[in-house]
Scaffold this motif. Structure first.
Motif, PDB file in Angstrom:
ATOM      1  N   THR A   1      14.089  12.315 -15.684  1.00  0.00           N
ATOM      2  CA  THR A   1      13.606  12.370 -15.091  1.00  0.00           C
ATOM      3  C   THR A   1      12.936  11.493 -13.779  1.00  0.00           C
ATOM      4  OG1 THR A   1      13.106  14.254 -15.699  1.00  0.00           O
ATOM      5  CG2 THR A   1      11.412  13.597 -14.415  1.00  0.00           C
ATOM      6  N   PRO A   2      12.371  10.513 -13.357  1.00  0.00           N
ATOM      7  CA  PRO A   2      11.977   9.453 -13.277  1.00  0.00           C
ATOM      8  C   PRO A   2      10.283   9.478 -13.067  1.00  0.00           C
ATOM      9  CG  PRO A   2      13.173  10.616 -10.736  1.00  0.00           C
ATOM     10  CD  PRO A   2      12.806  11.490 -11.763  1.00  0.00           C
ATOM     11  N   VAL A   3       9.754   8.764 -13.704  1.00  0.00           N
ATOM     12  CA  VAL A   3       8.671   8.281 -13.821  1.00  0.00           C
ATOM     13  C   VAL A   3       7.868   7.042 -12.884  1.00  0.00           C
ATOM     14  CG1 VAL A   3       6.660   7.735 -15.770  1.00  0.00           C
ATOM     15  CG2 VAL A   3       8.466   9.438 -16.426  1.00  0.00           C
ATOM     16  N   ASN A   4       6.739   7.929 -12.188  1.00  0.00           N
ATOM     17  CA  ASN A   4       5.592   6.758 -11.343  1.00  0.00           C
ATOM     18  C   ASN A   4       5.634   5.615 -11.764  1.00  0.00           C
ATOM     19  OD1 ASN A   4       6.383   8.494  -8.575  1.00  0.00           O
ATOM     20  ND2 ASN A   4       5.659  10.134 -10.124  1.00  0.00           N
ATOM     21  N   HIS A   5       5.595   4.541 -11.215  1.00  0.00           N
ATOM     22  CA  HIS A   5       5.068   3.419 -11.631  1.00  0.00           C
ATOM     23  C   HIS A   5       3.223   3.393 -10.826  1.00  0.00           C
ATOM     24  CE1 HIS A   5       8.039   1.245 -12.488  1.00  0.00           C
ATOM     25  NE2 HIS A   5       9.581   1.841 -11.995  1.00  0.00           N
ATOM     26  N   HIS A   6       2.690   2.756 -11.514  1.00  0.00           N
ATOM     27  CA  HIS A   6       1.284   3.016 -11.016  1.00  0.00           C
ATOM     28  C   HIS A   6       1.013   1.526  -9.997  1.00  0.00           C
ATOM     29  CE1 HIS A   6      -3.511   2.453 -11.567  1.00  0.00           C
ATOM     30  NE2 HIS A   6      -3.163   2.696 -11.298  1.00  0.00           N
ATOM     31  N   LEU A   7       0.457   1.368  -9.305  1.00  0.00           N
ATOM     32  CA  LEU A   7      -0.150   0.224  -8.714  1.00  0.00           C
ATOM     33  C   LEU A   7       1.203  -1.012  -8.847  1.00  0.00           C
ATOM     34  CD1 LEU A   7      -3.853   0.146  -9.260  1.00  0.00           C
ATOM     35  CD2 LEU A   7      -2.459   0.825  -7.348  1.00  0.00           C
ATOM     36  N   GLY A   8       2.182  -0.369  -9.424  1.00  0.00           N
ATOM     37  CA  GLY A   8       3.986  -1.166  -9.168  1.00  0.00           C
ATOM     38  C   GLY A   8       3.718  -2.351 -10.800  1.00  0.00           C
ATOM     39  N   VAL A   9       2.749  -1.386 -11.243  1.00  0.00           N
ATOM     40  CA  VAL A   9       3.114  -2.456 -12.891  1.00  0.00           C
ATOM     41  C   VAL A   9       3.162  -1.530 -14.101  1.00  0.00           C
ATOM     42  CG1 VAL A   9       1.530  -4.372 -14.274  1.00  0.00           C
ATOM     43  CG2 VAL A   9       0.847  -4.256 -11.674  1.00  0.00           C
ATOM     44  N   SER A  10       2.600  -0.400 -14.668  1.00  0.00           N
ATOM     45  CA  SER A  10       2.483   0.080 -15.286  1.00  0.00           C
ATOM     46  C   SER A  10       2.441  -0.870 -16.623  1.00  0.00           C
ATOM     47  CB  SER A  10       3.687   1.275 -15.515  1.00  0.00           C
ATOM     48  OG  SER A  10       3.684   1.774 -13.811  1.00  0.00           O
ATOM     49  N   ALA A  11       1.347  -0.918 -17.125  1.00  0.00           N
ATOM     50  CA  ALA A  11       1.260  -1.806 -17.922  1.00  0.00           C
ATOM     51  C   ALA A  11       0.529  -1.373 -19.364  1.00  0.00           C
ATOM     52  CB  ALA A  11       0.519  -3.123 -17.667  1.00  0.00           C
ATOM     53  N   PHE A  12       0.460  -0.421 -19.423  1.00  0.00           N
ATOM     54  CA  PHE A  12       0.051   0.285 -20.511  1.00  0.00           C
ATOM     55  C   PHE A  12       1.894   0.501 -21.252  1.00  0.00           C
ATOM     56  CE2 PHE A  12      -4.032   2.247 -18.618  1.00  0.00           C
ATOM     57  CZ  PHE A  12      -4.648   0.763 -19.615  1.00  0.00           C
ATOM     58  N   ALA A  13       2.457  -0.099 -21.598  1.00  0.00           N
ATOM     59  CA  ALA A  13       3.696  -0.015 -22.246  1.00  0.00           C
ATOM     60  C   ALA A  13       3.912  -1.045 -22.853  1.00  0.00           C
ATOM     61  CB  ALA A  13       4.741   0.520 -21.108  1.00  0.00           C
ATOM     62  N   ASP A  14       4.781  -1.494 -23.893  1.00  0.00           N
ATOM     63  CA  ASP A  14       5.306  -2.997 -24.440  1.00  0.00           C
ATOM     64  C   ASP A  14       6.523  -3.632 -23.437  1.00  0.00           C
ATOM     65  OD1 ASP A  14       7.853  -1.859 -24.860  1.00  0.00           O
ATOM     66  OD2 ASP A  14       6.935  -0.535 -25.858  1.00  0.00           O
ATOM     67  N   HIS A  15       6.498  -3.215 -22.288  1.00  0.00           N
ATOM     68  CA  HIS A  15       7.680  -3.972 -21.182  1.00  0.00           C
ATOM     69  C   HIS A  15       7.434  -2.910 -20.349  1.00  0.00           C
ATOM     70  CE1 HIS A  15       9.699  -5.694 -24.680  1.00  0.00           C
ATOM     71  NE2 HIS A  15      10.390  -6.279 -24.258  1.00  0.00           N
ATOM     72  N   ALA A  16       7.294  -4.092 -18.837  1.00  0.00           N
ATOM     73  CA  ALA A  16       7.439  -3.339 -17.422  1.00  0.00           C
ATOM     74  C   ALA A  16       8.771  -4.469 -16.925  1.00  0.00           C
ATOM     75  CB  ALA A  16       6.059  -3.369 -17.106  1.00  0.00           C
ATOM     76  N   VAL A  17       8.927  -3.689 -15.706  1.00  0.00           N
ATOM     77  CA  VAL A  17      10.100  -4.539 -14.703  1.00  0.00           C
ATOM     78  C   VAL A  17       8.803  -3.849 -13.423  1.00  0.00           C
ATOM     79  CG1 VAL A  17      11.849  -4.344 -13.252  1.00  0.00           C
ATOM     80  CG2 VAL A  17      11.873  -4.004 -15.323  1.00  0.00           C
TER      81      VAL A  17
ATOM     82  N   ALA B   1       0.781  -0.946  -0.471  1.00  0.00           N
ATOM     83  CA  ALA B   1       0.118   0.216   0.551  1.00  0.00           C
ATOM     84  C   ALA B   1       0.614   1.213   0.313  1.00  0.00           C
ATOM     85  CB  ALA B   1      -0.742   0.151   1.549  1.00  0.00           C
ATOM     86  N   LEU B   2       1.805   0.869   0.893  1.00  0.00           N
ATOM     87  CA  LEU B   2       2.693   2.338   0.881  1.00  0.00           C
ATOM     88  C   LEU B   2       3.490   2.999  -0.245  1.00  0.00           C
ATOM     89  CD1 LEU B   2       4.828   2.343   3.995  1.00  0.00           C
ATOM     90  CD2 LEU B   2       2.659   3.491   3.592  1.00  0.00           C
ATOM     91  N   ALA B   3       4.246   1.627  -1.442  1.00  0.00           N
ATOM     92  CA  ALA B   3       4.273   1.480  -2.533  1.00  0.00           C
ATOM     93  C   ALA B   3       3.387   2.450  -3.148  1.00  0.00           C
ATOM     94  CB  ALA B   3       5.258   0.208  -2.990  1.00  0.00           C
ATOM     95  N   ASN B   4       2.549   1.506  -3.541  1.00  0.00           N
ATOM     96  CA  ASN B   4       1.621   2.179  -4.485  1.00  0.00           C
ATOM     97  C   ASN B   4       0.978   3.728  -4.371  1.00  0.00           C
ATOM     98  OD1 ASN B   4       1.733  -0.258  -5.784  1.00  0.00           O
ATOM     99  ND2 ASN B   4      -0.210  -1.068  -4.890  1.00  0.00           N
ATOM    100  N   ASN B   5       1.376   3.829  -3.165  1.00  0.00           N
ATOM    101  CA  ASN B   5       0.734   5.208  -3.613  1.00  0.00           C
ATOM    102  C   ASN B   5       1.534   6.150  -3.291  1.00  0.00           C
ATOM    103  OD1 ASN B   5      -1.813   4.799  -1.815  1.00  0.00           O
ATOM    104  ND2 ASN B   5      -1.971   4.437  -0.194  1.00  0.00           N
ATOM    105  N   ALA B   6       3.191   6.016  -3.138  1.00  0.00           N
ATOM    106  CA  ALA B   6       4.540   6.255  -3.384  1.00  0.00           C
ATOM    107  C   ALA B   6       4.274   6.535  -4.704  1.00  0.00           C
ATOM    108  CB  ALA B   6       5.362   6.503  -2.840  1.00  0.00           C
TER     109      ALA B   6
END
Length: 381
Positions: A138-154, A117-122
């Motif tokens: 510049t850092p780009v934030n992750h959405h809910l630890g996934v950021s899936a609207f992309a061709d790859h994700a870590v 929850a802390l990571a997802n909110n941050a």
């Protein structure tokens, strides 16, 4: 590595989103996976109200943020410490990367994982920090630890569930959010028993999954409630016995009359305080009202407090369907393969990443159930 991703720069863009274009398709730098992390090639990603609620400001999140959380893909590489996944494995993403050690996780409630929850909110990964950057650093934030609207994700290893390779990606993606949240609310949170009367208020992708969940749990009567008559038709086609439009002021009394005093369980999935108040009104004495809809944090609900005591009523929240993903994803996929959980019928359309703003406008207008972005593996970087 360089990837293409849909990035939200600011919240609260005016509609229609086809004109304001809140999501920009950008080339980002993606760092390699760190300890207990995995690089996934995304093959399908669903458009969900949880994404829309970030775009319209109902769920405050730090920006810029690469959105998307409901997805399926293929493992490309694994970071140090990952021993139970290998390149080529097919996986579904889960948007709460439970740590397995905090108090809720120890109680078997991973959806309430505190570090997650802390990571997802941050806007970070549960392991700390960001793996997404613009070309200038510049850092780009992750959405809910996934950021899936992309061709790859870590993502964290704990954000992934391995699945059978024969399941189509566009169907598999739905199990990471819509199915877990909707079906889980009916089976886990509500604990629906055979023969019970159930109402589902809000018939988006998650709400219709609650209808399916209630049916597979053996509900004797499933009542669908929504402002959109087309969605009521869809719910009936899936097996709902009755449908009501709450724009009719007599709707609550009609449902109470039909059920002899109210339903055993009402499940609210509209994300509206009015919808939750309606759900509570149509629940019988001694009954259960479950809410899984995410309203704006400032919204408040008004209920008759004495009814909780004098009628022994229960009002209960449900997050990620109170699921244990490593257990429930496999179970729900099995039900899907048996034909008892036809979630594929909820797939409204498939899109390309470049059509994402059009897709969110359809979702905001209530004109879609579940849209899925498909990524062409042959064209990915």
């Amino acid at each position: 590595m360089k990837i293409r991703a849909a990035v939200l720069q600011a919240v609260g863009s005016d509609r229609p989103y086809t004109s304001s274009q809140p999501l920009a398709i950008e080339q980002l730098e993606l760092d390699p996976p760190g300890d207990h992390e995995v690089l996934v090639q995304i093959r399908a990603a669903g458009l969900c109200h949880s994404d829309l609620s970030v775009i319209d400001g109902n769920r405050p999140r730090p920006v810029p943020m690469a959105l998307g959380h409901e997805a399926a893909g293929v493992v490309k590489t694994v970071g140090p410490g990952v021993t139970d996944l290998a390149p080529g494995d097919h996986v579904v993403t889960v948007f709460v990367p439970s740590c397995g050690h905090c108090a809720p996780c120890a109680e078997g409630r991973p959806a309430l994982c505190e570090p997650a929850a802390l990571a997802n909110n941050a806007g970070s990964l549960i392991g700390g920090g960001h793996r997404l950057h613009r070309v200038d650093g510049t850092p780009v934030n992750h959405h809910l630890g996934v950021s899936a609207f992309a061709d790859h994700a870590v993502v964290s290893r704990n954000s992934l569930i391995r699945i059978d390779k024969s399941l189509p990606f566009e169907h598999a993606a739905l199990f990471g959010c819509a199915v877990l949240t909707g079906v889980g609310a009916a089976i886990n949170s509500a604990g629906i028993r055979p023969g019970q009367t159930v109402a589902v208020i809000g018939l988006g992708g998650v709400g219709l999954n609650s209808v399916l969940g209630a049916l597979v749990a053996g509900a004797g009567q499933v009542i669908a409630v929504d402002l959109d008559d087309d969605k009521l038709t869809m719910a009936r086609a899936l097996g709902a016995s009755d449908g009501f439009n709450p724009s009719n002021p007599d709707c609550p009394e009609q449902i109470r009359d039909l059920t002899g005093g109210g339903v055993d369980c009402a499940i609210e999935m509209a994300g509206s305080e009015k919808a939750l108040e309606l759900a509570y009104r149509i629940t019988r004495r001694g009954g259960l009202t479950v809410t899984g809809g995410l309203a704006h944090p400032d919204r408040k609900v008004s209920i008759q407090q004495v009814s909780l005591v004098a009628e022994e009523r229960t009002l209960k929240g449900s997050y990620v369907g109170s699921c244990v993903p490593v257990r429930d994803v496999a179970r729900y996929i099995s039900l899907f393969r048996q034909g008892r959980l036809p979630v594929d019928r909820l797939l409204s359309d498939t899109l390309t990443l470049d059509q994402i703003n059009e897709g969110f406008e359809r979702l905001a207008a209530g004109k879609a159930i579940r849209q899925v972005i498909l990524f062409d593996a042959s064209k990915q970087i």
